[in-house]
Write an enzyme that holds these catalytic residues in place. Sequence first.
Site, PDB file in Angstrom:
ATOM      1  N   HIS A  12       0.808  -1.231   0.000  1.00  0.00           N
ATOM      2  CA  HIS A  12       0.000   0.000   0.000  1.00  0.00           C
ATOM      3  C   HIS A  12       0.842   1.283   0.000  1.00  0.00           C
ATOM      4  CE1 HIS A  12      -0.061  -0.226   4.702  1.00  0.00           C
ATOM      5  NE2 HIS A  12       0.955   0.515   4.299  1.00  0.00           N
ATOM      6  N   HIS A  59      -2.694   4.415   9.742  1.00  0.00           N
ATOM      7  CA  HIS A  59      -1.389   4.930  10.145  1.00  0.00           C
ATOM      8  C   HIS A  59      -1.576   6.178  10.992  1.00  0.00           C
ATOM      9  CE1 HIS A  59      -0.750   2.559   6.467  1.00  0.00           C
ATOM     10  NE2 HIS A  59       0.494   2.381   6.841  1.00  0.00           N
ATOM     11  N   HIS A 193       9.801  -3.839   4.425  1.00  0.00           N
ATOM     12  CA  HIS A 193      10.262  -2.456   4.501  1.00  0.00           C
ATOM     13  C   HIS A 193      10.476  -2.057   5.955  1.00  0.00           C
ATOM     14  CE1 HIS A 193       5.834  -1.962   4.698  1.00  0.00           C
ATOM     15  NE2 HIS A 193       5.900  -0.659   4.894  1.00  0.00           N
ATOM     16  N   GLU A 240       3.316  -5.648   8.743  1.00  0.00           N
ATOM     17  CA  GLU A 240       2.009  -5.449   8.076  1.00  0.00           C
ATOM     18  C   GLU A 240       1.544  -6.733   7.380  1.00  0.00           C
ATOM     19  OE1 GLU A 240       2.326  -0.643   7.014  1.00  0.00           O
ATOM     20  OE2 GLU A 240       2.733  -2.094   5.446  1.00  0.00           O
TER      21      GLU A 240
HETATM   22  C1  DHB Z   1       6.118   4.014   3.227  1.00  0.00           C
HETATM   23  C2  DHB Z   1       5.527   2.765   3.233  1.00  0.00           C
HETATM   24  C3  DHB Z   1       4.423   2.498   4.039  1.00  0.00           C
HETATM   25  O1  DHB Z   1       3.834   1.281   4.124  1.00  0.00           O
HETATM   26  C4  DHB Z   1       3.875   3.501   4.800  1.00  0.00           C
HETATM   27  O2  DHB Z   1       2.753   3.247   5.468  1.00  0.00           O
HETATM   28  C5  DHB Z   1       4.471   4.765   4.809  1.00  0.00           C
HETATM   29  C6  DHB Z   1       5.589   5.006   4.019  1.00  0.00           C
HETATM   30  C7  DHB Z   1       7.289   4.311   2.336  1.00  0.00           C
HETATM   31  O3  DHB Z   1       7.766   3.423   1.651  1.00  0.00           O
HETATM   32  O4  DHB Z   1       7.713   5.452   2.261  1.00  0.00           O
HETATM   33 FE    FE Z   2       2.084   1.193   5.899  1.00  0.00          FE
END
Ligand code: DHB
Ligand code: FE
Length: 285
Positions: A12, A59, A193, A240
């Site tokens: 997402h 978030h 991530h 997540e």
């Molecule tokens: C990023 C990825 C995410 O899942 C998020 O919620 C906020 C930022 C990113 O890659 O910058």
């Molecule tokens: Fe996220």
Amino acid sequence: MARITASVYTSHVPAIGAAMDLGKDQEPYWQKVFAGYEPSREWIKANKPDVVFLVYNDHANAFSLDIIPTFAIGTAAEFPIADEGWGPRPVPRVEGHPELASHIAQSVIQQDFDLTIVNRMDVDHGLTVPLSLMCGQPQAWPFKVIPFAVNVVQYPVPSGKRCFMLGQAIRKAIESFDDNLNVQIWGTGGMSHQLQGPRAGLINKEWDNQFLDRLIDDPKGLAEVPHIEYVREAGSEGIELVMWLIARGAMADVAGGGKPKVKHRFYHVPASNTAVGHLILENQA
Ligand code: DHB
Ligand code: FE
């Protein structure tokens, strides 16, 4: 009766929404991401659901550290687009399905999962980016959406195992709704991530692809993976991915039916700070 016809899984990344909203999706960097969703946009046109049960995480937009529901089901008729600090995304309003959502709340709570019932909620990029990836930029979203928000931000967060079991309860709930609805369930967020700290920027392609393999063929085993492995291997925000197990738990094979068909699989690095993963699984008719 309502039935779950398919599950969709997708990252997402908020910058994907910005790329679309700002008309940058055909620039070389983004084109590689969006190319992976072209088959999905064709698929969903040919397999249009009435309702999408959309598992995502907020978030700190609808919720904050004041109130932290582990599992929250949106029962409203409409969900406004959240302002995440630069104005709400210019996307269509999200229409809910209060009757089905209330039925799911009733059924799932009676199956011993404690849900928070939310009658008013803004939805952020966790929900709108998957819609944009799958549907492009229509005047109106082509189906109703039941937002289902999972806390994967503030520990303690639910285990993969609990998410997988919850998916099974959601399937029972949907399939006992007395209306002939085509329902899809989406699991969103991930893949690997990490947004902060010394490991910021961490991407683990091998682990991500193993996760996709196991999500298809060994979801029950995958559900046993502990939090610490997600965080160690896929980064702090890789957690997540437990939300994908809710969608997978709702598929027919978990309840003794046939194995789902893999309609599409896509993986790409990078998009902003994350790996993008995507899968479409269809239940057999
Ligand atoms: C990023 C990825 C995410 O899942 C998020 O919620 C906020 C930022 C990113 O890659 O910058
Ligand atoms: Fe996220």
